[in-house]
Write an enzyme that holds these catalytic residues in place. Sequence first.
Site, mmCIF file in Angstrom:
data_model
loop_
_atom_site.group_PDB
_atom_site.id
_atom_site.type_symbol
_atom_site.label_atom_id
_atom_site.label_comp_id
_atom_site.label_asym_id
_atom_site.label_seq_id
_atom_site.Cartn_x
_atom_site.Cartn_y
_atom_site.Cartn_z
ATOM 1 C CB CYS A 112 61.693 86.010 51.939
ATOM 2 S SG CYS A 112 62.086 84.364 52.610
ATOM 3 C CG HIS A 257 58.893 85.317 49.281
ATOM 4 N ND1 HIS A 257 59.958 84.606 48.784
ATOM 5 C CD2 HIS A 257 58.609 84.791 50.488
ATOM 6 C CE1 HIS A 257 60.314 83.684 49.666
ATOM 7 N NE2 HIS A 257 59.506 83.776 50.708
ATOM 8 C CG ASN A 287 60.610 80.071 50.550
ATOM 9 O OD1 ASN A 287 61.418 80.880 50.101
ATOM 10 N ND2 ASN A 287 59.861 80.325 51.610
#
Length: 336
Positions: A112, A257, A287
């Site tokens: 990520c 993020h 996500n």
Amino acid sequence: MAHAAVIAAVAGHLPPRVVTNHELAEQYDTTDEWIRTRTGITRRHRVDPGMATSDLAAEAARHALENSGEDGADLVIVATTTPDRPCPATAPTVAAKLGLVGVPAYDVAAVCTGFLYALHSAACAVRTGFARRALVVGAEAFSTLLDPADRTTGVIFGDGAGAVLLRAGDSGEPGALDSFDLGSDGTMADLITVRSGGSEEHALRGRPTGGPATDAYFRMDGKPVFMAAVRHMTHSARRVLHDTGWSIEDVDHLVGHQANTRILRAVAEKLGLPSQRALINIDRVGNTAAASIPLALAHGQADGRLRKGDRVLLSAFGGGATWGATTLTWPDLPVL
């Protein structure tokens, strides 16, 4: 040599299939309310059979080039956790799909945090004169890693890609990337992992005591990940603000993020930033790992939340463990 690498364009691409909470509620024996209250997500996009990460990455990169008015780049970097193949890298495939055969192209694997790692690498290449225009893409087909029996990860992740085009420019102009802060801690490798498919699996099988059972699915230990993400995203953001010379009051937008809304709001609170300054799009895309920050930037540009002159703080935490942050003043980009 250029004085700085400057964002010349940003774009995103999502696969057409939308998966709602109601669909997943049936699969995982849960409810829309349970998913929304724990993650902030209402829907996410998923790839269809036959669609690979390189397809998503090439579309986002193509849109970025179109938005900039440029017809090419001389460097392509793809941040991804879901490459088309374990070997070779996906970036050369993406470059070829864009008609950029012959340019240097490589992958960055920092989960990520991958987009920020790739952005730093590209910015260094532009500043040193190695590249004049660099495409940086975060792209994930994360649904391909998910265990269909694991509700915890199954409701969180989505697929998509985001891209920025960097060009050589001056450090004082809007869009110039300022200081970076990057870090890692390999002692937390098991918190976010896919155990199978690497050399470790074969090494463990060769030991007298044997090794763990093969597991090709993505695994995440949610509670310690939450705490580590908040801690490292906050600390990294503070370090880069100090290096840039900004106070927290100077920040117009925190683009973190997009792990879940609770992490984003916790980071904003720890920094002393009003929660409404945290730019959030996880509710509609989930996500998307390495794609989440460039997708959030693309959506913020498209809907007018990011405006010329806004001071933007980027921060991420991912597997490895890895983390990072950077700052920039938002440029005047076309909305197409």
